[in-house]
Design an enzyme around this catalytic site. Structure first.
Site, short mmCIF file in Angstrom:
data_model
loop_
_atom_site.label_atom_id
_atom_site.label_comp_id
_atom_site.label_asym_id
_atom_site.label_seq_id
_atom_site.Cartn_x
_atom_site.Cartn_y
_atom_site.Cartn_z
N ARG A 194 3.40 24.19 18.33
CA ARG A 194 2.02 24.41 18.76
C ARG A 194 1.89 24.15 20.26
NH1 ARG A 194 -1.93 21.66 14.34
NH2 ARG A 194 -1.24 19.71 15.29
N ASP A 270 -11.48 14.61 12.93
CA ASP A 270 -10.13 14.55 13.49
C ASP A 270 -9.54 15.94 13.69
OD1 ASP A 270 -10.15 14.19 10.50
OD2 ASP A 270 -8.03 14.63 10.76
N ASN A 271 -10.25 16.96 13.24
CA ASN A 271 -9.82 18.35 13.44
C ASN A 271 -10.69 19.07 14.46
OD1 ASN A 271 -7.83 17.98 11.52
ND2 ASN A 271 -9.01 18.88 9.85
#
Length: 521
Positions: A194, A270-271
């Protein structure tokens, strides 16, 4: 961001790239200290091989696409060499906390992701992170691995969202292995490389707030401001300005999601990216048959993250970020007491959060006006768009095809209505709406052809439907990665006709309705 091959920096040979990543680093986040990161090597992935690769993401990093064929590429980008790197250069996992499904979950962190370094190109620096690189101190009960299925989905959706023009993390490569992992069934391991300028989440701020670590909280905020929001430095209150910018970006991001029928699936704090990026592709989905209550995540039994809920949840998540930043807001101003500062901070934060609807609403209205081919702004445009969504919902009309086929509707008569009209069960309802639409189009100076061209530049023909991803995954499990490449290539040109790929734009087959995606990746 993209640039041509001639503009790209010369490709670094793979050994040089490995040496660059293994060298002692000056990337700012890991320099924040041991309270933020834990260094450790990736877990070895046996016999790795390349499943997917993004030429475009490579060029963004200043790398040549030919890198994918270099000996050792798969080894490097599954993390295998990191065990030989010096301690000061080891990859790191970061700690964060967060609210999951609306409930405080406490400490979380990178449970299967390791950041291996940064690459700089064209005035920007990018972090490279390996998702699925093995257990970390934050893995909880997990094995630290990602499976081939979810890794291919993340790779494809990262490509799709970028080329739709929606802010997102990128994916450079997917590396597979025959190593078995146990989920709902036995699957094989994979690692996604990523790429983002930063992987800082709302949850990073929540972690240091919840653990009463004001020095670390301030250091994190200063890092984000210095590197990504430099304009906030000159504001009267830099931390309030940071909250305002993060809230604005979040509002505008979710408006873009709504405009293409994208459901994230797990909008936990948290995303949520502090940069307003789409991050953490798990049980996401693009809506096929439109249902405003659509829930793409099979694990979301309460429908918290349904399509229609996404704006509200994003706003709620911004409240969580604001709460975490409260100890910092007002520190740059003189206040008679800490209580006075704190009281003013709450008022200022509420004022910022109160602007979320004013940011989300107009952003979505602009997007919907463009999707309807309306160049002029009229008072009734939002109502016209909402009426269309209502009849789409009632008929479960295909979201993507409805907007794509609207380009064929003429402002003069109903001769071009058939392709879109046929998507509706209640065609009388469509006819009534189409008459209103035609009346609105009559106020526009553009002719049908130029309007259609403009609409086709914002209404994609191709999106990552679940059944398309599933077909690519099934073939990849048989070591045939050609469909991953083919589908990725189609998704990189979502607005182009590509008549040779019409099948990728068709209504989903019946078996697609049985597909379920969940958090088990």
């Amino acid at each position: 961001m993209s640039f041509s091959r001639s503009e790209a920096a010369p490709a670094a040979p793979l050994p040089d790239l490995a040496a660059t990543l293994a060298a002692p680093r000056d990337d700012a986040f890991q320099q924040l200290g041991a309270a933020f990161v834990t260094r450790l090597p990736a877990a070895p992935l046996p016999a790795p091989y390349v499943v997917g690769f993004s030429d475009d993401a490579a060029r963004m990093l200043g790398l040549e696409p030919a890198l994918r064929d270099a000996p050792g590429f798969a080894e490097l980008f599954c993390g295998n060499p990191t065990r030989d790197w010096p301690q000061a250069s080891l990859p790191y996992a970061s700690v964060y906390s967060g609210h999951q499904f609306g409930v405080w979950a406490g400490q979380l962190g990178d449970g299967r992701a390791l950041t291996i370094g940064e690459l700089a190109h064209d005035g920007r620096r990018y972090e490279l992170q390996l998702k699925g690189a093995g257990r970390t101190p934050y893995s909880r009960m997990g094995d630290g691995r990602a499976v081939l299925r979810s890794s291919i989905r993340e790779f494809l959706c990262s490509e799709a969202m970028h080329h739709l023009g929606i802010p997102t993390t990128r994916a450079l490569a997917v590396i597979g292995s025959d190593q078995p992992v146990v989920r709902e069934e036995i699957e094989t391991s994979a690692v996604v490389t990523r790429v983002a300028q930063s992987f800082v989440r709302f949850g990073h701020f929540e972690h240091f707030f919840a653990n009463d670590r004001p020095e670390q909280l301030r250091a994190l905020a200063d890092h984000v401001i210095e590197r990504f929001y430099p304009a906030c430095r000159d504001a009267d209150d830099p931390y309030l300005a940071l909250l305002a910018e993060a809230t604005r970006r979040t509002a505008e991001l979710v408006a873009q999601w709504q405009a293409v029928g994208f459901c994230h699936g797990v909008m936990n704090t948290d995303n949520m990216s502090i940069l307003g990026l789409t991050i953490d592709y798990g049980p996401f989905g693009f809506i096929d048959a439109f249902d405003a209550k659509h829930v793409c995540n099979h694990s979301d039994t309460q429908g918290r993250y349904a399509y229609r809920m996404q704006p509200r949840i994003a706003h709620w998540n911004c409240f969580c970020l604001a709460q975490a930043l409260l100890p910092l807001i007002g520190l740059h101003r003189d206040a008679p007491s800490e209580d006075a500062r704190a009281e003013r901070a709450v008022e200022d934060a509420h004022a910022v959060l109160g602007r979320f609807p004013e940011q989300f609403g107009p952003a979505l209205e602009r997007a919907m006006r463009a999707k309807l081919g309306l160049a002029l702004e009229r008072e009734g445009d939002a109502a016209l768009a909402n009426q269309l969504l209502e009849i789409m919902d009632a008929s479960h009309a295909d979201f993507t095809l409805t907007f794509r086929h609207l380009a064929r509707v003429s402002k003069h008569d109903a001769r071009g209505d058939a392709p879109v009209r046929d998507l509706f069960i209640d065609r009388d309802a469509f006819d009534r709406w189409a008459n209103l639409y035609r009346a609105r189009l009559s106020e526009e100076a553009r002719d049908d052809a130029s309007r259609a061209a403009a609409m086709n530049r914002v209404n994609p023909k191709y999106v990552l439907r679940n059944h398309l991803a599933e077909t690519a995954i099934r073939r990849a499990k048989e070591k045939d990665f050609s469909e991953v490449e083919r589908l990725a290539a189609v998704l990189r040109r979502p607005f182009d006709e590509q008549p040779e790929h019409d099948a990728y734009a068709a209504l989903p087959p019946d078996w697609a309705s049985t597909l379920e995606v969940s958090c088990s990746s």
